[in-house]
Design a protein around this motif. Structure first.
Motif, PDB file in Angstrom:
ATOM      1  N   ASN A   3       0.828  -1.203   0.000  1.00 40.95           N
ATOM      2  CA  ASN A   3       0.000   0.000   0.000  1.00 40.95           C
ATOM      3  C   ASN A   3       0.865   1.255   0.000  1.00 40.95           C
ATOM      4  O   ASN A   3       1.783   1.382   0.790  1.00 40.95           O
ATOM      5  CB  ASN A   3      -0.915   0.028   1.219  1.00 40.95           C
ATOM      6  N   GLU A   5      -0.252   5.131   0.037  1.00 43.61           N
ATOM      7  CA  GLU A   5      -1.453   5.948   0.096  1.00 43.61           C
ATOM      8  C   GLU A   5      -1.194   7.357   0.602  1.00 43.61           C
ATOM      9  O   GLU A   5      -0.257   7.611   1.352  1.00 43.61           O
ATOM     10  CB  GLU A   5      -2.482   5.290   1.021  1.00 43.61           C
ATOM     11  N   ASN A   6      -2.091   8.247   0.166  1.00 43.52           N
ATOM     12  CA  ASN A   6      -2.140   9.619   0.674  1.00 43.52           C
ATOM     13  C   ASN A   6      -0.794  10.342   0.584  1.00 43.52           C
ATOM     14  O   ASN A   6      -0.305  10.888   1.566  1.00 43.52           O
ATOM     15  CB  ASN A   6      -2.661   9.636   2.116  1.00 43.52           C
ATOM     16  N   LYS A  23      -0.532  -0.904  -4.464  1.00 42.36           N
ATOM     17  CA  LYS A  23      -1.802  -0.199  -4.495  1.00 42.36           C
ATOM     18  C   LYS A  23      -1.495   1.265  -4.225  1.00 42.36           C
ATOM     19  O   LYS A  23      -1.097   1.639  -3.124  1.00 42.36           O
ATOM     20  CB  LYS A  23      -2.781  -0.737  -3.459  1.00 42.36           C
ATOM     21  N   LYS A  25      -3.065   4.730  -3.787  1.00 44.61           N
ATOM     22  CA  LYS A  25      -4.383   5.280  -3.493  1.00 44.61           C
ATOM     23  C   LYS A  25      -4.235   6.709  -2.978  1.00 44.61           C
ATOM     24  O   LYS A  25      -3.420   6.988  -2.106  1.00 44.61           O
ATOM     25  CB  LYS A  25      -5.082   4.416  -2.440  1.00 44.61           C
ATOM     26  N   ASN A  26      -5.046   7.596  -3.565  1.00 48.23           N
ATOM     27  CA  ASN A  26      -5.026   9.017  -3.199  1.00 48.23           C
ATOM     28  C   ASN A  26      -3.623   9.602  -3.345  1.00 48.23           C
ATOM     29  O   ASN A  26      -3.097  10.242  -2.446  1.00 48.23           O
ATOM     30  CB  ASN A  26      -5.549   9.220  -1.772  1.00 48.23           C
ATOM     31  N   ILE A  27      -3.044   9.370  -4.512  1.00 49.09           N
ATOM     32  CA  ILE A  27      -1.691   9.837  -4.814  1.00 49.09           C
ATOM     33  C   ILE A  27      -1.757  11.006  -5.798  1.00 49.09           C
ATOM     34  O   ILE A  27      -2.501  10.967  -6.772  1.00 49.09           O
ATOM     35  CB  ILE A  27      -0.849   8.694  -5.435  1.00 49.09           C
ATOM     36  N   CYS A  47      -6.153   8.570  -8.112  1.00 48.47           N
ATOM     37  CA  CYS A  47      -4.839   9.188  -8.338  1.00 48.47           C
ATOM     38  C   CYS A  47      -4.963  10.347  -9.321  1.00 48.47           C
ATOM     39  O   CYS A  47      -5.796  10.334 -10.217  1.00 48.47           O
ATOM     40  CB  CYS A  47      -3.856   8.157  -8.884  1.00 48.47           C
TER      41      CYS A  47
END
Length: 125
Positions: A3, A5-6, A23, A25-27, A47
């Motif tokens: 993961n 993320e962010n 994964k 996520k929110n990149i 993304c």
């Protein structure tokens, strides 16, 4: 699955050459160039790749979900077995890429220019 993320990676160069089963996520990966990278079995969820150039990259069995690519250019890259779901590609230059066994579901390509691309077994819905 790893993961990632962010993260705000604007204007950042990715150091690794290969990403397997990541994964993202929110990149935010904007205003940069991604070159000679291999992404295998990756998920790109929510993304933002605005104004990023993807050059000579390979995407194998990747999923792009709710991702935005505004003014993003993609050239000399390969997409095999990829799914693009609610994918928004606006005003980019998509040049000399190979798309095989891919699906584009609820995706948009407003204002993008496709030149010298190859499509094989591609579903657009």
């Amino acid at each position: 699955m790893i993961n990632f993320e962010n993260k705000n990676l604007n204007k950042t160069k990715l150091k690794d050459t290969s990403f397997k089963f990541f994964k993202f996520k929110n990149i935010f990966l904007k205003f940069t160039k991604v070159e000679n990278k291999i992404f295998e079995g990756c998920y790109f969820i929510n993304c933002d790749f605005g104004e990023t150039d993807f050059v000579e990259c390979k995407f194998i069995n990747c999923n792009f979900i709710n991702s935005e690519l505004f003014f993003t250019n993609i050239s000399n890259s390969t997409f095999n077995g990829c799914k693009f779901i609610n994918f928004d590609l606006r005003s980019g230059d998509i040049i000399n890429n190979n798309f095989s066994d891919c699906s584009f579901l609820y995706s948009r390509t407003r204002g993008s220019r496709f030149t010298k691309n190859k499509f094989s077994n591609v579903l657009i819905s």
